[in-house]
Design an enzyme around this catalytic site. Structure first.
Site, PDB file in Angstrom:
ATOM      1  CG  ASN A 180      63.373  20.061  27.959  1.00  0.00           C
ATOM      2  OD1 ASN A 180      62.242  20.184  27.540  1.00  0.00           O
ATOM      3  ND2 ASN A 180      63.682  20.212  29.233  1.00  0.00           N
ATOM      4  CE  LYS A 220      54.946   9.181  30.722  1.00  0.00           C
ATOM      5  NZ  LYS A 220      56.099   9.891  31.292  1.00  0.00           N
ATOM      6  CE  LYS A 234      63.911   9.638  27.147  1.00  0.00           C
ATOM      7  NZ  LYS A 234      64.960  10.413  27.884  1.00  0.00           N
ATOM      8  CE  LYS A 288      65.917  13.091  31.850  1.00  0.00           C
ATOM      9  NZ  LYS A 288      64.467  12.933  32.055  1.00  0.00           N
TER      10      LYS A 288
END
Length: 309
Positions: free
Chosen positions: A16, A129, A210, A272
């Site tokens: 985003n 994924k 990531k 995250k």
């Protein structure tokens, strides 16, 4: 602890922060979103922080896969090559935007980055994924790759690929040398190009998360801080519910308990938070989750979810 300027800081840019919340996006909209984020990053560079930037690439890889399917007579590149292509294209746009934020300075560098994975990682036996276009059930059944229903409606199917754990970053030493020279570095895009060591380096059909690559890279380049930028200022407990609560400064142990209790959505905040926990648990000084707008405040210790030991 607040880093002194000059300390390496790895900043992971969520999707985003590069494209905004709603798609589809035009090329001009992508550039505009990247330029907004670059302005926030340039402030940190001007304040003396040595930034190593990673980024997502999901929508961009999906667009390339859709383009390939629309032109079957053209060469069909495997997924590892598409990851490399989007590393270069996104890196170029971000590099240009950062340099434009600092007139007369052209020092940002983009490095196509390979990430070693274990060929025996259990993830290769259980692809999870989702990548690329959406398909009807009939379309999905005719594809030469594994698909799975991941949504509702007439086109709920997508290709699924393994998401193995990153083991090492091939170019980590070179990234460290660039940081030592004071160069902002853009690397590890899309989690890095997944490769295995097989008498050399061989690309594999997979996607590396990531945030986990960013965590690993932060450790390998000796960064004291890992920052994960997303579209919310904090990680929340009970997010979206009446009793939602932002986490401000929290120990890695306490955050791990929230994680184990299922407080964070899989595929969204969960990776995250997991990356931040692991970075601090593995001797990192601190990890931060926040928005690009609050980056400077977060580096000063005044914003975002701050994970400490």
């Amino acid at each position: 602890m607040v880093d002194a300027p000059g300390s390496p800081v790895v900043v992971a840019l969520g999707g985003n922060t590069l494209l905004g919340q709603h798609g589809p996006w035009t090329a001009d909209e992508e550039v505009a979103a990247i330029e907004r984020t670059a302005g926030r990053l340039a402030d940190a560079v001007d304040a003396g922080y040595d930034l190593v930037l990673t980024h997502g690439n999901g929508p961009q890889v999906g667009n390339l896969m859709l383009q390939q399917e629309s032109a079957p007579d053209t060469p069909q590149h495997p997924l590892d090559v598409l990851v490399a292509e989007t590393q270069a294209s996104i890196g170029y746009l971000l590099q240009r935007a950062l340099d434009n934020e600092r007139p007369g300075v052209t020092e940002t560098l983009t490095l196509v980055t390979q990430v070693v994975v274990d060929p025996d990682d259990p993830a290769f036996d259980s692809p999870t994924k989702p990548v690329g276009p959406f398909y009807t059930e009939a379309e999905a059944s005719s594809k030469p790759f594994e698909t799975r229903a991941v949504g509702d409606g007439e086109r709920p199917y997508r290709r699924v690929v393994p998401s193995p754990e990153p083991v090492s970053v091939v170019e980590a030493d070179e990234i460290s040398r660039l940081v030592d020279r004071g160069k902002p570095v853009i690397c590890g895009g899309g989690g890095g190009v997944p490769v295995v060591r097989d008498g050399g380096l061989r690309g594999v059909e997979a996607v590396v998360d990531k945030d986990h690559t960013s965590r690993l890279l932060a450790s390998e380049v000796g960064a004291e801080t890992l920052v994960v930028l997303t579209d919310v200022e904090y990680a929340y407990v009970n997010y979206g519910e009446s009793g939602q609560r932002p986490l401000r400064e929290v120990s890695a142990a306490a955050l791990r308990r929230h994680l184990d209790d299922g407080a964070f959505a899989a595929g969204s905040m969960h990776p995250k938070v997991e990356a931040c926990c692991r970075f601090v648990e593995e001797d990192g000084e601190r990890a931060v989750i926040t928005t690009p707008e609050r980056l400077a405040d977060a580096l000063a210790g005044d914003a975002g979810t701050r994970v400490v030991s």
